[in-house]
Design a protein around this motif. Structure first.
Motif, PDB file in Angstrom:
ATOM      1  N   THR A 269       0.860  -1.059  -0.080  1.00 41.41           N
ATOM      2  CA  THR A 269      -0.122   0.117   0.057  1.00 41.41           C
ATOM      3  C   THR A 269       0.870   1.245  -0.119  1.00 41.41           C
ATOM      4  OG1 THR A 269      -1.631   1.252   1.358  1.00 41.41           O
ATOM      5  CG2 THR A 269      -0.180   0.075   2.588  1.00 41.41           C
TER       6      THR A 269
ATOM      7  N   TRP B 232      -0.503   4.027   1.114  1.00 41.46           N
ATOM      8  CA  TRP B 232      -1.273   5.053   1.923  1.00 41.46           C
ATOM      9  C   TRP B 232      -0.683   5.068   3.429  1.00 41.46           C
ATOM     10  CZ3 TRP B 232      -3.914   8.253  -0.715  1.00 41.46           C
ATOM     11  CH2 TRP B 232      -4.561   7.914  -2.279  1.00 41.46           C
ATOM     12  N   ASN B 233      -0.331   5.991   4.135  1.00 37.99           N
ATOM     13  CA  ASN B 233      -0.199   5.818   5.504  1.00 37.99           C
ATOM     14  C   ASN B 233      -1.236   6.709   6.485  1.00 37.99           C
ATOM     15  OD1 ASN B 233       2.389   5.007   5.887  1.00 37.99           O
ATOM     16  ND2 ASN B 233       3.515   6.868   5.320  1.00 37.99           N
ATOM     17  N   VAL B 234      -2.501   6.848   5.643  1.00 32.10           N
ATOM     18  CA  VAL B 234      -3.678   6.928   6.419  1.00 32.10           C
ATOM     19  C   VAL B 234      -4.753   5.979   6.212  1.00 32.10           C
ATOM     20  CG1 VAL B 234      -3.238   9.560   6.419  1.00 32.10           C
ATOM     21  CG2 VAL B 234      -4.201   8.474   4.380  1.00 32.10           C
ATOM     22  N   PRO B 235      -5.739   5.790   6.980  1.00 34.75           N
ATOM     23  CA  PRO B 235      -6.590   4.755   6.794  1.00 34.75           C
ATOM     24  C   PRO B 235      -7.349   5.049   5.414  1.00 34.75           C
ATOM     25  CG  PRO B 235      -7.274   6.353   8.442  1.00 34.75           C
ATOM     26  CD  PRO B 235      -5.859   6.500   8.430  1.00 34.75           C
TER      27      PRO B 235
ATOM     28  N   THR C  98     -10.172  -1.402  12.020  1.00 36.78           N
ATOM     29  CA  THR C  98     -11.121  -0.247  11.770  1.00 36.78           C
ATOM     30  C   THR C  98     -10.487   0.780  11.121  1.00 36.78           C
ATOM     31  OG1 THR C  98     -10.697   1.203  13.908  1.00 36.78           O
ATOM     32  CG2 THR C  98     -12.548  -0.638  13.855  1.00 36.78           C
ATOM     33  N   LEU C  99     -11.057   1.749  10.376  1.00 40.60           N
ATOM     34  CA  LEU C  99     -10.669   2.917   9.609  1.00 40.60           C
ATOM     35  C   LEU C  99     -10.580   4.258  10.745  1.00 40.60           C
ATOM     36  CD1 LEU C  99     -12.761   2.848   6.453  1.00 40.60           C
ATOM     37  CD2 LEU C  99     -10.420   2.097   6.663  1.00 40.60           C
ATOM     38  N   HIS C 100      -9.476   4.152  11.309  1.00 38.40           N
ATOM     39  CA  HIS C 100      -9.000   5.394  12.281  1.00 38.40           C
ATOM     40  C   HIS C 100      -7.794   5.735  12.160  1.00 38.40           C
ATOM     41  CE1 HIS C 100      -8.846   7.527  16.105  1.00 38.40           C
ATOM     42  NE2 HIS C 100     -10.261   7.789  16.227  1.00 38.40           N
ATOM     43  N   PRO C 101      -7.443   7.090  12.206  1.00 39.14           N
ATOM     44  CA  PRO C 101      -6.248   7.655  12.059  1.00 39.14           C
ATOM     45  C   PRO C 101      -5.081   7.148  13.049  1.00 39.14           C
ATOM     46  CG  PRO C 101      -7.710   9.566  12.520  1.00 39.14           C
ATOM     47  CD  PRO C 101      -8.632   8.074  12.175  1.00 39.14           C
TER      48      PRO C 101
ATOM     49  N   ARG D  71      -4.538   4.079  13.692  1.00 40.57           N
ATOM     50  CA  ARG D  71      -4.039   2.857  13.439  1.00 40.57           C
ATOM     51  C   ARG D  71      -4.427   2.773  11.890  1.00 40.57           C
ATOM     52  NH1 ARG D  71      -6.314  -2.610  15.452  1.00 40.57           N
ATOM     53  NH2 ARG D  71      -4.485  -4.163  14.873  1.00 40.57           N
ATOM     54  N   PRO D  72      -3.759   3.402  11.012  1.00 35.48           N
ATOM     55  CA  PRO D  72      -3.894   3.304   9.723  1.00 35.48           C
ATOM     56  C   PRO D  72      -3.925   1.787   9.003  1.00 35.48           C
ATOM     57  CG  PRO D  72      -2.400   4.893  10.254  1.00 35.48           C
ATOM     58  CD  PRO D  72      -2.402   4.212  11.374  1.00 35.48           C
ATOM     59  N   VAL D  73      -5.089   1.730   8.323  1.00 34.46           N
ATOM     60  CA  VAL D  73      -4.992   0.363   7.660  1.00 34.46           C
ATOM     61  C   VAL D  73      -5.628   0.754   6.131  1.00 34.46           C
ATOM     62  CG1 VAL D  73      -5.442  -1.175   9.582  1.00 34.46           C
ATOM     63  CG2 VAL D  73      -7.242  -0.292   8.183  1.00 34.46           C
ATOM     64  N   THR D  74      -5.281  -0.489   5.206  1.00 37.27           N
ATOM     65  CA  THR D  74      -5.505  -0.204   3.830  1.00 37.27           C
ATOM     66  C   THR D  74      -6.665  -1.128   3.550  1.00 37.27           C
ATOM     67  OG1 THR D  74      -3.576   0.743   2.975  1.00 37.27           O
ATOM     68  CG2 THR D  74      -4.855  -0.438   1.452  1.00 37.27           C
TER      69      THR D  74
ATOM     70  N   ALA E 220      -7.701  -3.515  -1.072  1.00 30.70           N
ATOM     71  CA  ALA E 220      -6.566  -3.563  -2.152  1.00 30.70           C
ATOM     72  C   ALA E 220      -6.886  -4.303  -3.109  1.00 30.70           C
ATOM     73  CB  ALA E 220      -5.283  -3.990  -1.466  1.00 30.70           C
TER      74      ALA E 220
END
Ligand SMILES: Cc1ncc(C[n+]2csc(CCOP(=O)(O)OP(=O)(O)O)c2C)c(N)n1
Ligand code: SF4
Ligand SMILES: [Mg+2]
Lengths: 312, 391
Positions: free
Chosen positions: A65, A67-70, B199-202, B204-207, B210
């Motif tokens: 990825t 992306w360093n942000v969600p 979860t989508l939360h700044p 703990r960023p996850v992608t 993909a």
């Protein structure tokens, strides 16, 4: 003076790269550059919902990825709706005390196809619902680039694409570019602006204003695509500037319904300067270029008069 | 135990959603789902349910918004029918593969054209390969129970898959049935708060979402397949727990009056109730007939189906959908597949009845039985029969 300015200003921008290098965008891609600037201005506390398209594909090959942000991708035509769900989810979780209170901006993003064509309904729904802390950014490279340069409703008149080829009976794209910013304005949202990655500080300032407006906000970012426009990859920035200097892509913002021109262009250059050198326009005749010039002047004058009456 | 009262089944389902204390509802109205979402809107408006109700502009956006809110970590619910489910179809496959524990009520209704608001199961059957857990409720109380169970199943860390609870449109959704309420303390014991893995939360960023190249795609599909297959054990565990707490026990496949039966009806959804009535009548007339009800459709409960159905000589499988130009009834087709490897297979009679709400009184089931017995005598019958169709 200019030199000092150039050294100083970059120091003021966010150094964090949340759209990191190593992605697979083409050389000279100004859409990737636009994303990078937008992310710098947005900072850390965001969640991105990205439509299918070039920026999604170049950045997220499992298991990698950029992306360093969600970040989430679901499908092509629904970034507005996914971002709505994110906004609603975060809001209620904070209200119920399940996650700590803090301002997190839900950012929808998509290409011109994802925005002006197939995803217009989902975006309109999102803007109409007036989600707070909600921003949608359209990265407009004026065609469906990811699938091989097919026309969209944002492709300009006269441009040759793979589904609007120029030919004996065809000028290429035979409709005028859809005015997506005006459609966003019609939703009566607090902030709408056009921008271009060739004007990075203007772009970043608009992102910050969009967020400060509380939302929903809409940004329409012209994103030069050397591959699809058939220009050399080192000329993306130049063509972005030419689009603005010729009035083909005017830079403005609409805050609480008030239009304001944001680029200082004392006298527009002829559109020919912008059209020539781009492979997608190379079949245009002088007559075609005259038609385009007339239209550009007319649309630009409309904006100027809006600007004057709103800032009189 | 709670009180026993009469209530419209759609309202029971909304009450279950309220008891589950959902965080986000994103839905778009379509008959016959409307009463559920109207009642939920009311619950939110009156402050009885602390949730965000997103009035989306389409079902496509409903499921898209559900994807966003579920990914943000919110307990998420939607409901739809028919054309709405078809409009969502693209997303159904995506949210299941992205392992989002969304719960949806599908109030089953026929698919256009011709346009028809009435009941059959062509909507869900058109989407049967979308990777969701699929449960079919037989009556009102079960629609309520299964809705609560669905949240617990979906959110179980061993599962993390969306669940569709199907209930027949109008036949269930719009009727008033007896309903045993459940106290909040019981729900609290049964359904822990949603505790998502990512979860989508700044902070703990996850992608998420993909794309995969051919080198990885098949592995992701296999992981999905294993997850849904393994959900079977959790589903049973959840139903058992619910049974302990409420006394109402559910099995993936259930039998009724099968002692000594040589022939059974096989039904799914609200036909189960009708089937019991018919079996009572046929038994009274001395016929050795029973009933097998399929409650769990995905994961398809092969073992339970074989354990049950191999005891009988004749299966009369009643579908509420038609695979046009294909295999006839989808349920019959899957059951035939399950039986294929057996050395001695029961006779399968496939009936398609009640398309678009065409009334199916008990007499129609009895006609099916007689037609099958007739076929047996002649040793000849069709691949499937459209019950009561005028040609
Ligand atoms: C429902 C659906 N239709 C078509 C496609 C194929 N598709 C994927 S990306 C794309 C074009 C993207 O164009 P745009 O939004 O302008 O983004 P760009 O790639 O130009 O940045 C298309 C047509 C799809 N993924 N989903
Ligand atoms: S096709 Fe155009 S927009 Fe897409 S990555 Fe290449 S240069 Fe960028
Ligand atoms: Mg594009």
């Amino acid at each position: 003076m200019i030199d000092k300015y150039a050294v100083f200003v970059p120091n003021l921008t966010n150094r964090a790269e949340n759209f990191t290098s190593g992605h697979r965008a083409c050389q000279g891609c100004a859409e990737a550059l636009a994303v990078r600037h937008v992310l710098k201005a947005l900072g850390h506390d965001i969640v991105i919902s990205n439509a299918t398209g070039c920026m999604e594909i170049v950045s997220s090959p499992l298991p990698l990825t950029a992306w360093n942000v969600p970040w989430i991708h679901v499908t092509f035509e629904n970034a507005g709706a996914v971002a709505s769900g994110v906004a609603a989810g975060l809001k209620v979780l904070m209200r119920k005390g399940k996650i700590p209170e803090k301002r997190i901006v839900s950012v929808g993003m998509g290409g011109d196809g994802a925005t002006t064509d197939i995803g217009l309904q989902a975006l309109s729904g999102a803007l109409e619902r007036m989600h707070k802390d909600f921003l949608y950014v359209c990265f407009d490279n004026e065609a469906y680039m990811n699938t091989g340069i097919q026309r969209s409703s944002s492709t300009p008149y006269g441009a040759a694409t793979t589904t609007s080829p120029a030919g004996k009976d065809s000028i290429g794209q035979h409709t005028w570019k859809k005015n997506m910013a005006a459609i966003a304005v019609a939703h009566d949202i607090p902030y709408v602006a056009t921008a271009c990655s060739s004007y990075p500080f203007d772009l970043q300032a608009k992102v910050i204003k969009a967020v400060e407006s509380g939302g929903p906000a809409y940004l329409h970012v012209l994103s030069v695509c050397p591959t699809g426009w058939r220009i050399p990859s080192h000329l993306a920035i130049k063509y972005g500037r030419l689009a603005v200097e010729t009035g083909v892509f005017p830079l403005y913002e609409v805050q609480d319904g008030k239009y304001r021109m944001t680029a200082d262009i004392p006298k527009l250059r002829p559109v020919r300067d912008y059209l020539s050198g781009q492979g997608r326009f190379r079949h245009l005749t002088d007559t075609d270029i005259d038609i385009i010039q007339k239209r550009v002047t007319k649309e630009y004058d409309k904006l100027i008069s809006l600007h004057k009456s709103n800032n009189g | 135990m709670g009180k026993r009262i009469g209530m419209e089944v759609s309202l029971m389902v909304s009450e279950a959603v309220k008891l589950a204390d959902v965080d986000v509802i994103a839905a778009y109205p379509i008959t016959p789902q409307t009463h559920i979402v109207e009642h939920l809107s009311e619950l939110v408006a009156d402050g009885h349910l602390n949730a965000e109700y997103i009035c989306v502009e389409s079902e496509h956006s409903a499921m898209s918004a559900c994807a966003g809110s579920s990914a943000a970590g919110a307990r998420t619910y939607t409901a739809t029918s028919s054309q709405g489910l078809q409009l969502m179809s693209e997303l159904l496959y995506v949210v299941s593969a992205m392992r989002m524990p969304i719960v949806m009520t599908v109030v089953n209704r026929t698919l256009s054209a011709p346009l028809s608001i009435w009941n059959d199961q062509s909507d869900i059957m058109a989407n049967r390969d979308c990777g969701w857990i699929m449960i079919f409720a037989e009556n009102g109380q079960e629609s309520f129970d299964q809705t609560l169970c669905a949240f617990r199943i979906a959110e179980d860390r061993r599962v993390l898959l969306p669940v569709a609870v199907n209930m027949d449109g109008f036949i269930l959704s719009h009727v008033i049935e007896p309903y045993q309420t459940v106290e909040e303390e019981i729900v609290e014991k049964f359904l822990p708060p949603f505790d998502p893995l990512y979860t989508l939360h700044p902070d703990r960023p996850v992608t998420m979402g993909a794309f995969a190249m051919p080198e990885l795609f098949a592995e992701t599909k296999m992981a999905h397949e294993i997850a849904i297959r393994d959900s079977y054990a959790v589903i049973r565990e959840v139903w058992d727990h619910w049974g302990e707490l409420t006394g109402r026990r559910y099995e993936p496949v259930e039998e009724y009056m099968t002692e000594g039966a040589d022939t059974v009806f096989v039904t799914i959804g609200s036909y189960g109730e009708l089937g019991m009535d018919v079996v009572d009548r046929l038994r009274a007339a001395g016929k050795k007939v029973g009933l097998v009800k399929i409650r769990l459709f995905r994961p398809f409960p092969y073992r339970d189906i074989l354990n049950s159905l191999t005891k009988f000589e004749n299966l009369l499988i009643v579908d509420r959908a038609l695979s046009v130009g294909g295999v006839g009834g989808p349920l019959a087709s899957e059951i035939k597949t399950a039986l294929y490897r057996l050395e001695k297979r029961p006779n399968v009679f496939s009936f398609i009845a009640g398309l678009s709400g065409r009334d199916v009184p008990p007499e129609k089931f009895i006609e099916m039985y007689e037609e099958a017995m007739e076929g047996l005598k002649k040793n000849q019958w069709d691949e499937f029969t459209m019950v009561g169709v005028r040609q």
